[in-house]
Scaffold this motif. Structure first.
Motif, short mmCIF file in Angstrom:
data_model
loop_
_atom_site.label_atom_id
_atom_site.label_comp_id
_atom_site.label_asym_id
_atom_site.label_seq_id
_atom_site.Cartn_x
_atom_site.Cartn_y
_atom_site.Cartn_z
N SER A 170 0.85 -1.19 0.00
CA SER A 170 0.00 0.00 0.00
C SER A 170 0.89 1.24 0.00
N ILE A 171 0.54 2.19 -0.85
CA ILE A 171 1.32 3.43 -0.90
C ILE A 171 1.19 4.23 0.39
N TRP A 172 0.15 3.94 1.18
CA TRP A 172 -0.08 4.72 2.40
C TRP A 172 0.98 4.48 3.46
N TYR A 173 1.67 3.36 3.40
CA TYR A 173 2.81 3.18 4.30
C TYR A 173 3.87 4.24 3.99
N GLY A 174 4.13 4.44 2.70
CA GLY A 174 5.09 5.45 2.31
C GLY A 174 4.63 6.85 2.65
N VAL A 175 3.35 7.12 2.45
CA VAL A 175 2.80 8.44 2.79
C VAL A 175 3.00 8.73 4.27
N ALA A 176 2.73 7.74 5.12
CA ALA A 176 2.90 7.92 6.56
C ALA A 176 4.36 8.17 6.90
N GLY A 177 5.25 7.42 6.28
CA GLY A 177 6.68 7.60 6.55
C GLY A 177 7.17 8.96 6.14
N TYR A 178 6.74 9.43 4.98
CA TYR A 178 7.16 10.74 4.51
C TYR A 178 6.52 11.87 5.32
N ALA A 179 5.33 11.64 5.85
CA ALA A 179 4.71 12.64 6.72
C ALA A 179 5.52 12.82 8.00
N VAL A 180 5.98 11.70 8.57
CA VAL A 180 6.81 11.76 9.77
C VAL A 180 8.14 12.45 9.46
N ALA A 181 8.72 12.12 8.30
CA ALA A 181 10.00 12.74 7.91
C ALA A 181 9.85 14.24 7.71
N ALA A 182 8.74 14.65 7.03
CA ALA A 182 8.49 16.08 6.84
C ALA A 182 8.30 16.77 8.18
N GLY A 183 7.60 16.10 9.09
CA GLY A 183 7.41 16.66 10.43
C GLY A 183 8.73 16.86 11.15
N THR A 184 9.64 15.91 10.96
CA THR A 184 10.98 16.03 11.57
C THR A 184 11.69 17.28 11.06
N GLY A 185 11.63 17.49 9.75
CA GLY A 185 12.26 18.68 9.19
C GLY A 185 11.62 19.97 9.68
N ILE A 186 10.29 19.96 9.81
CA ILE A 186 9.58 21.14 10.31
C ILE A 186 9.98 21.45 11.75
N PHE A 187 10.09 20.42 12.57
CA PHE A 187 10.49 20.64 13.96
C PHE A 187 11.94 21.13 14.07
N ARG A 188 12.79 20.74 13.11
CA ARG A 188 14.15 21.28 13.12
C ARG A 188 14.14 22.79 12.89
N MET A 189 13.22 23.26 12.06
CA MET A 189 13.09 24.70 11.85
C MET A 189 12.37 25.35 13.03
N TYR A 190 11.37 24.68 13.56
CA TYR A 190 10.63 25.20 14.71
C TYR A 190 11.56 25.40 15.91
N ASN A 191 12.51 24.48 16.08
CA ASN A 191 13.47 24.58 17.19
C ASN A 191 14.63 25.52 16.88
N ASN A 192 14.55 26.19 15.73
CA ASN A 192 15.55 27.18 15.33
C ASN A 192 16.94 26.57 15.14
N ARG A 193 16.97 25.32 14.70
CA ARG A 193 18.24 24.62 14.51
C ARG A 193 18.66 24.58 13.03
N HIS A 194 17.70 24.78 12.13
CA HIS A 194 18.02 24.69 10.71
C HIS A 194 17.20 25.66 9.88
N TRP A 195 17.80 26.03 8.74
CA TRP A 195 17.12 26.82 7.74
C TRP A 195 16.32 25.90 6.82
N LEU A 196 15.40 26.47 6.07
CA LEU A 196 14.62 25.68 5.13
C LEU A 196 15.52 25.00 4.10
N THR A 197 16.56 25.68 3.65
CA THR A 197 17.47 25.09 2.67
C THR A 197 18.22 23.89 3.26
N ASP A 198 18.54 23.94 4.56
CA ASP A 198 19.19 22.80 5.22
C ASP A 198 18.28 21.58 5.20
N VAL A 199 17.01 21.83 5.50
CA VAL A 199 16.02 20.74 5.56
C VAL A 199 15.77 20.15 4.17
#
Length: 253
Positions: A170-199
């Motif tokens: 099911s493609i939804w396994y991949g969708v869930a995994g990529y959603a978690v990964a995107a969330g990780t990148g967003i939290f890196r910016m939220y925590n002021n640790r990275h720029w958007l280009t870094d992510v």
């Protein structure tokens, strides 16, 4: 919030839009990694993400956008959220968790572990090499090793790993995994640790590293297991028929 939606969409939608068109070419009916072959189309999304990250290092306009995103993320921050320290591992761990619950992926335990190890080595090596030569200051000013985001790279490498192992289920396994990964990148910016280009660059490196691991795995497997499979075996079997004592020597190739 509008900009946040654009970021999430840009990280997730293009990949799956392209993925839907290339699944038939990336996989075959036989459930074996040896049939996942190189296709130049698989380079498009990670290439765009990595290219955007490097372009941001030279473009004043993108640098300005980096600051706008940083300011929007950090203006209402009361305290940092450390979930990104754990969420980066969730997609990769999910592959083993799903298998433990009886949902079989594309490969057996040995092959998937070799693939994950290869991907991790490529991801970590690439991230640390780039950090050492780019010397980009973090948004919080704590150090000069911001580019690219290692947390995001690990998360997206795991998301691609999850996608490849379970996309035929099911493609939804991949969708869930990529959603978690995107969330990780967003939290890196939220925590002021990275720029958007870094992510963005970290995401591209992670995806590409796992794809490379899949392409390399047939060759790595042959090196690791071929000699073991082709070892000759021999044994001696003594026998006695009541009159004669004989020794038989058997050898298999």
């Amino acid at each position: 919030m509008e900009k946040l939606f654009i970021i999430i969409t840009s990280l997730l939608f293009p990949y799956f839009a392209l993925g839907q068109n290339t699944v038939a070419k990336d996989s075959v009916a036989i459930d074996t990694v040896k049939n996942i072959k190189f296709n130049y189309k698989q380079l498009i999304i990670p290439g765009i993400l990595i290219g955007y990250g490097f372009w941001g290092a030279e473009s004043g306009q993108i640098k300005s956008f980096n600051f706008q995103i940083r300011d929007e993320f950090t203006e209402d921050i009361d305290k940092k959220v450390t979930i990104d320290d754990f969420s980066r591992y969730v997609p990769a761990v999910s592959v083993y968790a799903l298998n433990a619950f009886g949902v079989e992926g594309k490969n057996n335990m040995r092959d998937r572990s070799v693939i994950l190890a290869t991907s991790t080595i490529i991801t970590v090596g690439s991230v640390f090499a780039l950090k050492s030569v780019t010397n980009v200051e973090r948004p919080d000013g704590s150090s000069n090793n911001s580019f690219p985001s290692g947390h995001t790279a690990i998360a997206f490498a795991g998301a691609e790993f999850l996608y490849q192992e379970y996309k035929d289920k099911s493609i939804w396994y991949g969708v869930a995994g990529y959603a978690v990964a995107a969330g990780t990148g967003i939290f890196r910016m939220y925590n002021n640790r990275h720029w958007l280009t870094d992510v963005a660059a970290g995401a591209g490196i992670g995806i590409l590293s796992t794809k490379i691991a899949y392409w390399m795995n047939p060759y790595i497997s042959r090196k690791l297991w071929h000699s073991e499979q082709n070892k000759s075996t021999s044994f001696i079997a003594p026998s006695y028929d009541g009159k004669n004592f004989t020794i038989c020597y058997f050898k298999t190739f």
